[in-house]
Design a protein around this motif. Structure first.
Motif, PDB file in Angstrom:
ATOM      1  N   SER A   1      20.001  74.200  50.535  1.00 25.08           N
ATOM      2  CA  SER A   1      18.654  74.777  50.217  1.00 25.08           C
ATOM      3  C   SER A   1      18.326  75.645  51.560  1.00 25.08           C
ATOM      4  CB  SER A   1      17.636  73.729  50.291  1.00 25.08           C
ATOM      5  OG  SER A   1      18.045  72.716  49.104  1.00 25.08           O
ATOM      6  N   PRO A   2      17.766  76.843  50.943  1.00 30.05           N
ATOM      7  CA  PRO A   2      17.426  77.885  52.135  1.00 30.05           C
ATOM      8  C   PRO A   2      16.038  77.370  52.852  1.00 30.05           C
ATOM      9  CG  PRO A   2      16.814  78.671  49.814  1.00 30.05           C
ATOM     10  CD  PRO A   2      17.370  77.358  49.777  1.00 30.05           C
ATOM     11  N   VAL A   3      16.120  77.768  53.978  1.00 30.27           N
ATOM     12  CA  VAL A   3      14.798  77.301  54.713  1.00 30.27           C
ATOM     13  C   VAL A   3      14.199  78.494  55.651  1.00 30.27           C
ATOM     14  CG1 VAL A   3      14.893  74.869  54.816  1.00 30.27           C
ATOM     15  CG2 VAL A   3      16.011  76.260  56.695  1.00 30.27           C
ATOM     16  N   THR A   4      13.115  78.393  55.824  1.00 33.17           N
ATOM     17  CA  THR A   4      12.539  79.780  56.247  1.00 33.17           C
ATOM     18  C   THR A   4      12.090  79.478  58.048  1.00 33.17           C
ATOM     19  OG1 THR A   4      11.756  80.696  54.340  1.00 33.17           O
ATOM     20  CG2 THR A   4      10.861  81.741  56.082  1.00 33.17           C
ATOM     21  N   GLY A   5      12.306  80.275  58.702  1.00 32.39           N
ATOM     22  CA  GLY A   5      11.675  79.939  60.153  1.00 32.39           C
ATOM     23  C   GLY A   5      10.267  80.168  60.501  1.00 32.39           C
ATOM     24  N   GLY A   6       9.662  79.146  61.147  1.00 30.67           N
ATOM     25  CA  GLY A   6       8.246  78.894  61.285  1.00 30.67           C
ATOM     26  C   GLY A   6       7.693  77.787  60.455  1.00 30.67           C
ATOM     27  N   THR A   7       8.457  77.312  59.286  1.00 33.29           N
ATOM     28  CA  THR A   7       8.031  76.313  58.504  1.00 33.29           C
ATOM     29  C   THR A   7       8.355  75.015  59.290  1.00 33.29           C
ATOM     30  OG1 THR A   7      10.125  76.342  57.441  1.00 33.29           O
ATOM     31  CG2 THR A   7       8.323  77.504  56.296  1.00 33.29           C
ATOM     32  N   VAL A   8       7.538  73.847  58.665  1.00 30.07           N
ATOM     33  CA  VAL A   8       7.645  72.656  59.498  1.00 30.07           C
ATOM     34  C   VAL A   8       8.326  71.591  58.531  1.00 30.07           C
ATOM     35  CG1 VAL A   8       6.155  70.817  60.430  1.00 30.07           C
ATOM     36  CG2 VAL A   8       5.422  73.228  60.560  1.00 30.07           C
ATOM     37  N   ASN A   9       9.445  70.741  59.398  1.00 31.98           N
ATOM     38  CA  ASN A   9      10.113  69.743  59.040  1.00 31.98           C
ATOM     39  C   ASN A   9       9.405  68.729  58.989  1.00 31.98           C
ATOM     40  OD1 ASN A   9      12.060  67.963  57.930  1.00 31.98           O
ATOM     41  ND2 ASN A   9      13.147  67.801  59.831  1.00 31.98           N
ATOM     42  N   VAL A  10       8.741  67.970  57.765  1.00 27.33           N
ATOM     43  CA  VAL A  10       7.885  66.839  57.776  1.00 27.33           C
ATOM     44  C   VAL A  10       8.577  65.489  57.395  1.00 27.33           C
ATOM     45  CG1 VAL A  10       5.682  68.053  57.144  1.00 27.33           C
ATOM     46  CG2 VAL A  10       7.210  67.376  55.406  1.00 27.33           C
ATOM     47  N   GLY A  11       9.911  65.553  57.185  1.00 21.79           N
ATOM     48  CA  GLY A  11      10.650  64.288  56.597  1.00 21.79           C
ATOM     49  C   GLY A  11      11.786  63.976  57.669  1.00 21.79           C
ATOM     50  N   GLY A  12      12.984  64.006  57.015  1.00 19.61           N
ATOM     51  CA  GLY A  12      14.245  63.632  57.948  1.00 19.61           C
ATOM     52  C   GLY A  12      14.949  64.570  58.733  1.00 19.61           C
ATOM     53  N   ARG A  13      15.860  64.291  59.559  1.00 18.30           N
ATOM     54  CA  ARG A  13      16.522  65.038  60.444  1.00 18.30           C
ATOM     55  C   ARG A  13      17.286  66.112  59.456  1.00 18.30           C
ATOM     56  NH1 ARG A  13      21.785  65.145  62.676  1.00 18.30           N
ATOM     57  NH2 ARG A  13      21.888  66.079  64.651  1.00 18.30           N
ATOM     58  N   LEU A  14      17.571  67.415  59.826  1.00 19.03           N
ATOM     59  CA  LEU A  14      18.140  68.748  59.327  1.00 19.03           C
ATOM     60  C   LEU A  14      19.074  69.272  60.301  1.00 19.03           C
ATOM     61  CD1 LEU A  14      15.332  70.388  56.875  1.00 19.03           C
ATOM     62  CD2 LEU A  14      17.127  68.640  56.298  1.00 19.03           C
ATOM     63  N   VAL A  15      20.371  69.661  59.746  1.00 18.56           N
ATOM     64  CA  VAL A  15      21.152  70.571  60.620  1.00 18.56           C
ATOM     65  C   VAL A  15      21.226  71.863  59.569  1.00 18.56           C
ATOM     66  CG1 VAL A  15      23.347  70.911  61.417  1.00 18.56           C
ATOM     67  CG2 VAL A  15      22.393  69.011  61.534  1.00 18.56           C
ATOM     68  N   VAL A  16      20.833  72.947  60.210  1.00 16.61           N
ATOM     69  CA  VAL A  16      20.749  74.157  59.534  1.00 16.61           C
ATOM     70  C   VAL A  16      21.585  75.130  60.052  1.00 16.61           C
ATOM     71  CG1 VAL A  16      19.073  75.902  58.793  1.00 16.61           C
ATOM     72  CG2 VAL A  16      18.405  73.580  58.926  1.00 16.61           C
ATOM     73  N   ARG A  17      22.190  76.142  58.883  1.00 16.06           N
ATOM     74  CA  ARG A  17      22.960  77.278  59.689  1.00 16.06           C
ATOM     75  C   ARG A  17      22.163  78.580  59.471  1.00 16.06           C
ATOM     76  NH1 ARG A  17      28.392  77.816  60.288  1.00 16.06           N
ATOM     77  NH2 ARG A  17      28.672  75.790  59.013  1.00 16.06           N
TER      78      ARG A  17
END
Length: 737
Positions: free
Chosen positions: A279-295
């Protein structure tokens, strides 16, 4: 730069360089320049510096804040010294022997030190054989003080106990008008301070964008070990860790983990978006759930947040200010007055003594001092914005009132603007043999262990109906799916239909429109389902109706789904709908509406609305929204109704801005009319310097009193108007006049 004339002068100078196209914005103190590679930036800076101004090359990030502290100090000195000067000069009852010398001493720091910004600007203008309003202010203050000091030293009026007299033909002018210089500097410093405050706020939106980014990021190295590095060291392809509650450092793709990401600041979507590997994610958004590793896929200036920042900058660069009218007129008016004053002195020297000629010329200069012209805009803005604050409407400045009277289209964001931006339980559907309280009680017991917005909505609903909740043990969450726990000895599962199906529990397919559905089961038996949705504000429907009744076309512009937008539009009544748009597309839609000939006001609350708010002719933000949206807007709605922002204030904001603009126009008319009448009278010797000072004070008083009328402004009743025809979803209807 001290006025729009300065910006125009710099712009013309830069545009004379071969291949250079420059646009200088006075409000933000920036120059946007397109130049060939043969013209280095250092040459552009040198050109500006040679003109007597200062400039620096661009640098990454928002421009540093420009404070108004120096102006405040000068204004403080001016007010402190001018008050006794005005009292002693105008109230005979408090005058004492030698009061003239006290007034002369008190006026000196006001005219000299407090008025230095005007003198400096006048000198810079003189170097380039130009003039602005600052030239007249400087000349008026200096000449009035010099003349008064000469009269005090060279005539019997300066000696205690001698009455001052006036003789038009022959003899010396014995009148003192120190208060003219002191009052002129003080009043115009007030206007300059108001302007400086507006300019400071102009860059706050970009500083707000910078604050959204993280400064440090946890990167995984080649051995899988974590290390904390500055964001600037992050490169495309790097893996970084995002823990629950943290902001995502930059744009990327999820490599490991599953979670919910609050992307409302960019998409307007009220419900967090579920993400997992790929899934794509955007800088500045907030992770409200589990731990993520992002490239990381984009960093620095290439990120979406940076792109929005550039959109805000570009939109703000096009803002206009009504104050430019006074400065543009002054560019012609000031040389005209100087020529008239010199011609008057020369003419009177032929028929009268030198003292008389100087006195008449001084009267021309003083009567032409643009005090009323300088006060016309800031006093109306001060009173109008003060009245707006009383009514819960924060109007930022001249740019807002300049276009408000031409607004014909009002664009609304959905989430957080027309809606509350907070999820609440909208439906509870228990299975056969289960009551609503039991369903809510078990669901809330599990969800009380979660921080997900849907979970919190269920807990709040249960608190209103179920009282205390049973304890939950062995809580386990499946990011993006749901959760489970042991409640009263039974295993309770709460989550999506897929979550329960994966656990061997068959649940019915539910169509709840735009609401998020949560299924509940106990020991493998379905208990029912609960729906949660973002609801309309209580004042949303009246606000849209009132704008339609005023002849304005409402538009719903949202990043939410087409189905959600259609459901909201059905409740609002006939309205244009544009859904599933990105922040970039929102700003582009505003540009498209304006290209159709519309004058657009944008009402929004989120970071995703910032570029559109800045791009619109008039940006209106709700006070419960993000700081960035508020700073990028021209008007902020803070009036509350039943504990929430009253959206009907948007119509009142437009009405107040129009009334303020009308007042400014009347002020400017009387300021120009005063000069048109009094300058010929002064040149003919029919106005003494003291009378000139009094006339100038009266013109200023007239401007102030006219502005004070805004303090009694009330919203006018809006007559009914035909409703616009409904349009299809996603369509922008053509403008109808």
């Amino acid at each position: 730069m001290t006025c729009a004339a300065c910006a125009n002068r710099i712009e013309r100078k830069l545009n004379r360089i071969d291949g250079v196209r420059a646009s200088v914005n006075f409000a933000t103190a920036t120059a946007t320049v397109t130049h060939p590679s043969t013209v280095p930036v250092s040459d552009l800076v040198a050109t500006v510096t040679a003109m007597g101004y200062t400039a620096r090359p661009p640098h990454p990030g928002p421009a540093p804040a420009q404070t108004a502290d120096p102006l405040r100090r000068r204004l403080g000195v001016a007010v402190g010294f001018s008050a006794p000067v005005l009292v002693l000069s105008m109230v005979p009852a408090v005058q004492f022997t030698g009061w003239q010398w006290v007034v002369a001493a008190l006026t000196a720091p006001v005219v000299g030190w407090a008025g230095w910004p005007f003198h400096r600007a006048a000198l810079i203008n003189a170097r380039h054989r130009a003039a602005s309003m600052d030239t007249l202010v400087s000349l008026g203050a200096l000449v009035s003080y010099a003349w008064s000091l000469w009269a005090l030293l060279a005539t019997p009026a300066g000696r205690p106990g001698v009455t001052m007299t006036f003789s038009l033909f022959g003899g010396h002018h014995h009148a003192l008008y120190f208060e003219v210089g002191a009052g002129l500097v003080t009043f115009l410093l007030i206007g300059r301070l108001l302007e400086a405050r507006a300019r400071h706020r102009a860059g706050a939106a970009l500083r707000g964008l910078a604050d959204l980014g993280v400064r440090d990021v946890t990167v995984l190295d080649g051995r899988g070990e974590q290390c904390l590095v500055p964001l600037a060291a992050l490169r495309v392809g790097d893996l970084f860790v995002v823990r629950p509650g943290e902001r995502i450092a930059t744009d990327g793709v999820v490599e490991i983990g599953a979670s919910a990401v609050d992307a409302a600041m960019l998409t307007g979507e009220g419900v967090p978006v579920e993400v997992d590997a790929g899934s794509p994610v955007t800088g500045g958004t907030v992770n409200v759930g589990g731990r993520l590793v992002v490239r990381a896929t984009r960093v620095g200036a290439d990120t979406r947040l940076a792109q929005i920042g550039r959109l805000v900058t570009q939109a703000q660069a096009g803002k206009a200010r009504i104050q430019r009218l006074a400065d543009e007129v002054a560019a012609v008016f000031v040389p005209f007055v100087l020529v008239i004053a010199l011609a008057t002195a020369a003419g009177w020297l032929v028929i009268a003594p030198a003292a008389t000629a100087v006195g008449v010329a001084v009267a021309v200069l003083i009567v032409a001092c643009p005090c009323a012209l300088g006060l016309a805009t800031p006093t109306a803005l001060l009173v109008g914005t003060g009245r707006g604050a009383q009514l819960g409407l924060l109007v930022r400045g001249a740019a807002a009132v300049e276009t408000a009277h031409r607004i014909d289209t009002v664009v609304f964001d959905k989430t957080g603007t027309l809606t509350t931006g907070r999820l609440r339980v909208t439906a509870v559907h228990p299975a056969d043999g289960v009551d609503e309280v039991e369903l809510l009680r078990y669901a809330a017991a599990v969800e009380d262990c979660s921080e997900h917005p849907v979970a919190q909505a269920i807990v709040i609903a249960a608190g209103d109906r179920c009282g205390s909740l049973p304890a939950a043990r062995d809580f386990r969450a499946t990011p993006g799916r749901g959760a489970g726990a042991v409640v009263d000895g039974a295993r309770v599962l709460v989550g999506s239909a897929r979550h329960l199906t994966d656990n061997g529990i068959a649940v019915p397919q539910v169509n709840a429109g735009t609401a998020t559905v949560v299924h509940v089961a106990r020991d493998g038996r379905p208990l029912g389902w609960i729906a949660a949705a973002d609801d309309l504000r209580d004042t949303a429907v009246p606000a849209v109706h009132r704008l339609r009744a005023a002849g304005l076309r409402p538009v719903l512009l949202t990043g939410d789904s087409a189905a959600a937008a259609a459901a909201i539009a059905e409740r609002l009544g006939p309205i244009e709908v544009i859904a599933e748009v990105t922040p970039e597309a929102k700003a582009g839609t505003i540009r498209r509406l304006r290209a159709q000939g519309r004058t657009v006001a944008m009402v929004g609350d989120g970071i995703n609305d910032a570029a559109a708010l800045a791009e619109a002719d008039l940006g209106i933000a709700v006070a419960t929204g993000s700081d960035l949206a508020i700073e990028a807007s021209d008007v902020t709605l803070v009036r509350a109704e039943a504990g929430t922002v009253d959206l009907t204030a948007a119509a009142d904001a437009l009405g107040l801005a129009r009334a303020t603009l009308r007042t400014i126009r009347v002020n400017l008319f009387w300021a120009f009319a005063y000069n048109s009448l009094m300058i010929p009278l002064a040149a003919l010797g029919l106005v003494t310097p003291m009378l000139a000072a009094a006339a100038m004070a009266c013109s200023s008083l007239l401007v102030v009193l006219n502005s004070l009328r805004l303090s009694r402004w009330r919203p006018a009743p809006v007559a009914a108007a035909p409703l616009p025809d409904p349009v299809r979803l996603g369509e922008v209807a053509p403008t109808r006049h």
